[in-house]
Write a protein that holds these residues in place. Sequence first.
Motif, PDB file in Angstrom:
ATOM      1  N   GLN A 134      48.052  60.626-106.805  1.00 29.36           N
ATOM      2  CA  GLN A 134      47.564  59.485-107.573  1.00 29.36           C
ATOM      3  C   GLN A 134      46.586  58.644-106.757  1.00 29.36           C
ATOM      4  O   GLN A 134      45.534  58.225-107.254  1.00 29.36           O
ATOM      5  N   GLU A 138      42.615  57.885-107.513  1.00 27.50           N
ATOM      6  CA  GLU A 138      42.164  56.507-107.709  1.00 27.50           C
ATOM      7  C   GLU A 138      41.128  56.077-106.688  1.00 27.50           C
ATOM      8  O   GLU A 138      40.136  55.416-107.029  1.00 27.50           O
ATOM      9  N   TYR A 139      41.326  56.453-105.427  1.00 25.74           N
ATOM     10  CA  TYR A 139      40.476  55.928-104.362  1.00 25.74           C
ATOM     11  C   TYR A 139      39.456  56.931-103.830  1.00 25.74           C
ATOM     12  O   TYR A 139      38.514  56.541-103.135  1.00 25.74           O
ATOM     13  N   GLU A 192      43.669  64.400-115.085  1.00 20.83           N
ATOM     14  CA  GLU A 192      42.906  63.466-114.264  1.00 20.83           C
ATOM     15  C   GLU A 192      41.914  64.141-113.321  1.00 20.83           C
ATOM     16  O   GLU A 192      40.918  63.526-112.936  1.00 20.83           O
TER      17      GLU A 192
END
Length: 312
Positions: A134, A138-139, A192
């Motif tokens: 995750q 996200e980063y 994702e």
Amino acid sequence: MFRFLHRRLPHVALLLLSACGLARCAAEPADQATIDRLYSAPAPVTEAGQRVFFIGHSLIGKDMPAMLAQLAPEGHGYESQLGWGAELQAHWEPDVPLAGGEVENAHPRFREAREAVASGDYDVLVVTEKIGLQASIEYHESWRYLALWAESAWAANPDTRVYLYETWHETDVAEGWLARIDGDLGALWEREIVDRALTETGAERPIYVIPAGQVLAAFVRRLDAEGGVGGLASRADLFDDSIHVNDLGDYLVALTHYAVIYGRSPVGLPYELVLADGSPAAAPGPEAARLMQEVVWDVVASYPRSGVRPPG
């Protein structure tokens, strides 16, 4: 009107940052119709040995690709670029440090990744992302860098098959190891990362998935259900620590790569192999090896994004 927009511009910028983070906005995931179209047919595998390039970290390592080479048809070859817990971003961006690269790549199979992929020398590109997944999404824009690696491979060789290698989280993860493997496949690895990368690349070619996490989970469940098989009692017999597999785990993952890349059942393959340094690998024994091979084929052949379809 202009004065109004000028006054409002900082607020608009803040809204964009809050929606997208500090990175650019992510591509929308490919829709179901696109996914169905891309994965409706099997991957175009051949009988010949394939040349494979690996990009990732210690969950690829040196020994698993060496085991795969011993299982594969004549002509199989491979090189890699690895790091310590390395993101796909760190492998791509020259100004992002590749932690541990000088250690992980001190072996004869190392090749610089950008040059290797752009060479067009490879039939297969296998990449994986840093765990925790995750945070990487996200980063470190996992979807974007998967797309960049895929586009680079296809620009050099349109026939290159690109695979995202699904791994696993630490065995002591709070949500439960099996629960994370079950949930992360669709929510993170597929939607994702892969589905956003498909949109980014124009959704003209599939990016396949090597479901090694699913195989590990399925095999552990079989061990639990049968009270152990062939001297293997539980998940602990496949791991060196909370995330790195031992020789037996590497063998299971190598079988999974074989089944996906070559589109063939691994049942009947040898199980007494050597490590990358030439020393003997710990072998599972015939009963456990057979179960490993059967579980691999059950998982791979029933998972459309592997690109594998069982004969008949």
